[in-house]
Design a protein around this motif. Structure first.
Motif, short mmCIF file in Angstrom:
data_model
loop_
_atom_site.label_atom_id
_atom_site.label_comp_id
_atom_site.label_asym_id
_atom_site.label_seq_id
_atom_site.Cartn_x
_atom_site.Cartn_y
_atom_site.Cartn_z
N PRO A 285 0.83 -1.21 0.00
CA PRO A 285 0.00 0.00 0.00
C PRO A 285 0.87 1.27 0.00
N GLY A 286 0.22 2.41 -0.22
CA GLY A 286 0.92 3.69 -0.17
C GLY A 286 1.37 4.21 -1.50
N ALA A 287 1.05 3.54 -2.60
CA ALA A 287 1.47 4.00 -3.92
C ALA A 287 0.73 5.30 -4.26
N SER A 288 1.44 6.24 -4.88
CA SER A 288 0.82 7.47 -5.36
C SER A 288 0.14 7.21 -6.69
N ILE A 289 -1.00 7.90 -6.90
CA ILE A 289 -1.82 7.63 -8.08
C ILE A 289 -2.10 8.93 -8.81
N THR A 290 -1.94 8.89 -10.14
CA THR A 290 -2.37 10.00 -10.98
C THR A 290 -3.45 9.49 -11.93
N GLY A 293 -2.85 12.21 -15.63
CA GLY A 293 -1.75 13.13 -15.31
C GLY A 293 -1.96 13.97 -14.08
N GLU A 294 -3.12 13.89 -13.42
CA GLU A 294 -3.41 14.69 -12.23
C GLU A 294 -3.27 13.82 -10.99
N TYR A 295 -2.48 14.31 -10.00
CA TYR A 295 -2.28 13.55 -8.77
C TYR A 295 -3.59 13.49 -7.99
N ARG A 296 -3.97 12.25 -7.56
CA ARG A 296 -5.26 12.08 -6.87
C ARG A 296 -5.11 11.52 -5.45
N GLY A 297 -3.92 11.12 -5.02
CA GLY A 297 -3.74 10.62 -3.66
C GLY A 297 -2.98 9.32 -3.64
N SER A 307 -18.01 9.24 -15.87
CA SER A 307 -18.53 8.04 -16.52
C SER A 307 -18.45 8.16 -18.04
N ASN A 308 -18.50 6.98 -18.68
CA ASN A 308 -18.56 6.89 -20.14
C ASN A 308 -17.35 7.53 -20.83
N SER A 309 -16.18 7.44 -20.20
CA SER A 309 -14.94 7.90 -20.83
C SER A 309 -13.79 7.09 -20.25
N ARG A 310 -12.67 7.02 -21.02
CA ARG A 310 -11.52 6.22 -20.60
C ARG A 310 -10.56 7.11 -19.79
N HIS A 311 -9.93 6.48 -18.79
CA HIS A 311 -9.02 7.21 -17.89
C HIS A 311 -7.69 6.46 -17.81
N GLU A 312 -6.58 7.23 -17.85
CA GLU A 312 -5.24 6.66 -17.74
C GLU A 312 -4.77 6.80 -16.29
N LEU A 313 -4.50 5.67 -15.62
CA LEU A 313 -4.03 5.66 -14.24
C LEU A 313 -2.58 5.22 -14.19
N ARG A 314 -1.76 5.93 -13.33
CA ARG A 314 -0.36 5.54 -13.13
C ARG A 314 -0.13 5.41 -11.62
N GLY A 319 11.14 2.52 -4.94
CA GLY A 319 11.65 1.16 -4.90
C GLY A 319 10.86 0.18 -5.73
N TYR A 320 9.84 0.69 -6.47
CA TYR A 320 9.00 -0.21 -7.26
C TYR A 320 8.81 0.38 -8.65
N SER A 321 8.56 -0.51 -9.60
CA SER A 321 8.34 -0.08 -10.97
C SER A 321 7.00 0.64 -11.08
N THR A 322 6.96 1.59 -12.03
CA THR A 322 5.71 2.30 -12.29
C THR A 322 4.75 1.38 -13.05
N VAL A 323 3.47 1.45 -12.64
CA VAL A 323 2.43 0.62 -13.27
C VAL A 323 1.41 1.55 -13.91
N GLU A 324 0.98 1.21 -15.16
CA GLU A 324 -0.03 2.01 -15.85
C GLU A 324 -1.25 1.13 -16.14
N ARG A 325 -2.44 1.73 -15.95
CA ARG A 325 -3.69 1.02 -16.23
C ARG A 325 -4.66 1.98 -16.92
N THR A 326 -5.56 1.38 -17.77
CA THR A 326 -6.64 2.15 -18.42
C THR A 326 -7.96 1.59 -17.94
N VAL A 327 -8.93 2.50 -17.63
CA VAL A 327 -10.20 2.05 -17.07
C VAL A 327 -11.31 3.01 -17.48
N ASP A 328 -12.54 2.48 -17.59
CA ASP A 328 -13.73 3.32 -17.73
C ASP A 328 -14.81 2.76 -16.81
N VAL A 329 -15.71 3.63 -16.35
CA VAL A 329 -16.78 3.23 -15.44
C VAL A 329 -18.09 3.83 -15.92
#
Length: 696
Positions: A285-290, A293-297, A307-314, A319-329
């Motif tokens: 736990p504790g990973a920072s999330i954007t 491109g906007e920091y969210r916590g 809703s109804n649009s795609r979002h890019e999460l990083r 000490g850990y590799s950056t992870v990227e995900r795409t999601v829509d809700v």
């Protein structure tokens, strides 16, 4: 013989029948008339006497009594006076003395008090009664519940009746919901009377027409639901925040400025689809999330996403590799997302001097110096520790692309202590001072066989171990004038001694000591010199403030080099070395009688401080330019003592102080030597000073 002289008859002798006998006569009291003693005065006389007495008393009362008159407002007030007070016309007739009075009238507050009536004159008093409060009945058109304010302050009211309002002219304000305030000046009669105020109220709202797309949205203002769109709402004047909400849509908030009586139609409000919620958890736990491109916590976190649009999460974590995900809700959806982070490592080599020290990483023992450690690529606290030495600590962020190195130089406690003490400081007047750490034993003075020696250069064994700061240069005119703004160092035969960068001269030893005390106070240090009415009377050797160098400190700093004592500022032999100082050179021939004919330093009198090469300790003008006042009082020993003096500071009492070093006036062998000693107390145009202070 008379009858009173009759001879008594004896019993033994029978009386003769012819003898005359005297018989006693019985006593009978005179008769007394019944009915008691006879009165001296008749009833009629008593009545007359009483009337005369009463008349005399009344006459005496009238002669002594004074009138007591109260002039009252209102005039028909009742006046009651204590004691013997006879009503007389508008007042009372009373004897001199103190009287209590009470004055009352219908509709007024009664008033009581005390008066004193003197025998000299009548007594007259003016008394104004205060009217009782009045009452105000507020009648509104239309009839609505109201709040009543009197002169801006709200008063208690029941169904529009405000009670107990002080009499006088008042500003009455009527407040009620949805209507404009009503205000009027009213003369409150008081006297416990009730007056009526009729207020015609004007509406404080306007009609606002509200529509939305899609329709059917709920409209509320300040938490009160007004209806659903399309809707005409009555809004009270002012800035109103209107909420328009619809299930599965985002609530819209509109700021509506409302003016009473001015109707308006709002533009149709488009309601967007509601956000969806993404519940994010990362491991660890504790990973920072954007998001886009906007920091969210930091995870774990619930993210509100359009809703109804795609979002890019990083996802980022040290000490850990950056992870990227795409999601829509979808609108109103709640989705879960679990993200596994992969650790990244880097190599760090840690060495130490001395070797074999222990290495602690993030507070845990990791090994010994000389090893290479594989660490996650995040910030780590590195501590290198060895008994007898101070800990070495640093922070490092390893890189997966580059091997990094840490070299820990461990210091002993003494070395660590001195590492925190600066080698150079600047005092409050702007002069630079250098740190001196003597640990030396030397002989101060000179041998009797030394050419040019004076008798006062008695040899003394010295042990100097106390560290101190000393001025790199002599105190300048600029620095001294921060203490004495009007000081003037004057001139020598027309050659100025007063320029800012020249050493200050024409000051006494006492002046120099007072400058040191001023500088100590400015820098928050304890003053060394004790003074009374501007004269120095002693010193405190334990104080940490500024002072002049002791003679032992000056001799060590000027002469001691590699275990030996220098003879001249430039070395141990004549002639004077080139550019070695400011002495009485060939350019000073018009000012001083004796000069060094083969030497020219370009300055006929004083030179700007720091103009020549510093000596082996980094100090300028330890020979030449100006001679220097020394902290110590002037004394002359009797010969080389077997006893070694440790960090001597000189006596507390004496008439003169030591002067050390040659000046721009000197060209003789005696004065050019570093063991040359002079003395004095008063100002000269070739004596200045430099400051020093101990390091605690």
């Amino acid at each position: 013989m008379t009858a009173k002289e009759a001879v008594p008859v004896r019993d033994s002798e029978p009386a003769s029948e012819d003898a005359s006998v005297i018989q006693p006569i019985g006593f009978t009291p005179a008769p007394v008339a019944t009915g008691g003693r006879k009165l001296l005065l008749t009833p009629k006389a008593i009545v007359v006497a009483s009337c005369l007495l009463l008349g005399a008393l009344m006459l005496a009362y009238l002669l002594v009594a004074r009138s007591l008159i109260f002039e009252t407002q209102p005039a028909d007030a009742d006046v009651s006076v204590s004691g013997l007070a006879l009503p007389l016309g508008d007042g009372h007739l009373v004897l001199p003395g103190h009287y209590n009075y009470t004055i009352s009238a219908t509709g007024y507050l009664p008033r009581t008090g005390e008066v004193e009536v003197s025998s000299d004159s009548n007594s007259r008093h003016a008394v104004k009664l205060e009217r009782l409060p009045g009452h105000l009945q507020v009648v509104t058109d239309p009839p609505v519940p109201v709040r009543v304010l009197v002169n801006g302050a709200e008063v208690s009211s029941t169904e529009g009746l405000a009670s107990s309002i002080p009499a006088g002219r008042k500003r009455i304000t009527i407040l009620t919901e949805r209507y404009l305030p009503f205000s009027k000046e009213v003369e409150i009669e008081g006297l416990d009377n009730t007056q009526t105020l009729t207020a015609t109220l004007r509406p404080a709202w306007a009609n606002v027409y509200i529509t939305s797309n899609p329709a059917g949205a709920t409209v509320s203002v300040e938490g009160r639901v007004l209806g659903t769109t399309p809707l005409t709402a009555e809004l009270v004047q002012g800035d109103r925040l209107v909420d328009i909400s619809l299930p599965d849509h985002k609530t819209a908030q509109i700021q509506v400025p409302v003016t009473a009586g001015v109707d308006q139609t709002l533009a149709t409000v488009d309601l967007n689809a509601a956000d969806g919620t993404l519940r994010v958890v990362t491991n660890p736990p504790g990973a920072s999330i954007t998001v886009n491109g906007e920091y969210r916590g930091q995870a774990p976190i619930d993210l509100a996403l359009a809703s109804n649009s795609r979002h890019e999460l990083r996802f980022f974590l040290d000490g850990y590799s950056t992870v990227e995900r795409t999601v829509d809700v979808r609108a109103g959806d709640l989705r879960d997302m679990n993200v596994e982070l992969t650790a990244v490592f880097g190599k760090v080599s840690i060495t130490s001097n001395p070797a074999d020290a222990q290495v602690f990483i993030d507070g845990k023992l990791a090994g010994v110096a000389g090893q290479t450690f594989t660490l996650p690529t995040r910030s780590h606290n590195i501590t290198v520790r060895k008994p007898g030495y101070e800990d070495y600590s640093t922070t490092i962020v390893p890189s997966s692309k580059l091997k990094q190195s840490v070299r820990a130089v461990l210091l002993t406690g003494e070395q660590a202590r001195w590492s925190g003490i600066p080698a150079e400081i600047t005092h409050g007047a702007g002069g630079k001072m250098l740190l001196m750490r003597p640990n030396a034993q030397f002989t101060m003075g000179s041998s009797r066989r030394e050419q040019g020696r004076r008798a006062n250069e008695v040899m003394r064994k010295i042990a100097l171990t106390r560290p101190f700061y000393i001025g790199a240069t002599e105190v300048t005119n600029r620095e001294y004038r921060r203490f004495q703004r009007m000081h003037n160092s004057s001139h020598a035969n027309g050659v100025s001694l007063d320029n800012d960068n020249l050493p200050v001269v024409n000051i006494s030893w006492n002046d120099a000591a007072l400058f040191c005390n001023w500088l100590s106070a400015r820098d928050g240090l304890k003053e060394v010199y004790r003074s009374e009415r501007g004269r120095v009377v002693g010193f405190d050797a334990s104080a940490n403030g500024y002072r002049m160098p002791t003679e032992a400190e000056w001799a060590w700093a000027a002469r001691f080099e590699r275990g030996a004592m220098r003879k001249f500022p430039w070395g141990n032999a004549l002639p004077v070395g080139k550019n070695s100082g400011n002495y009485a050179d060939s350019s000073a021939g018009q000012i001083v009688p004796a000069v060094l004919r083969t030497y020219n330093d370009r300055y006929p009198a004083t030179a700007p401080v720091g103009s020549f090469t510093p000596n082996h300790t980094g100090l300028f003008d330890m020979g030449g330019n100006v001679s220097e006042w020394i902290h110590d009082l002037y004394t002359i020993g009797t010969g080389l003592s077997l006893k070694r003096e440790e960090n001597p500071v000189g006596p507390q009492e004496g008439d003169y102080h030591v002067v050390r070093g040659s000046s721009w006036k000197h060209a003789g062998l005696t004065e050019l030597r570093l063991s040359y000693r002079d003395y004095g107390a008063e100002a000269r145009n070739d004596i200045g000073f430099r400051v020093a202070r101990w390091v605690n």
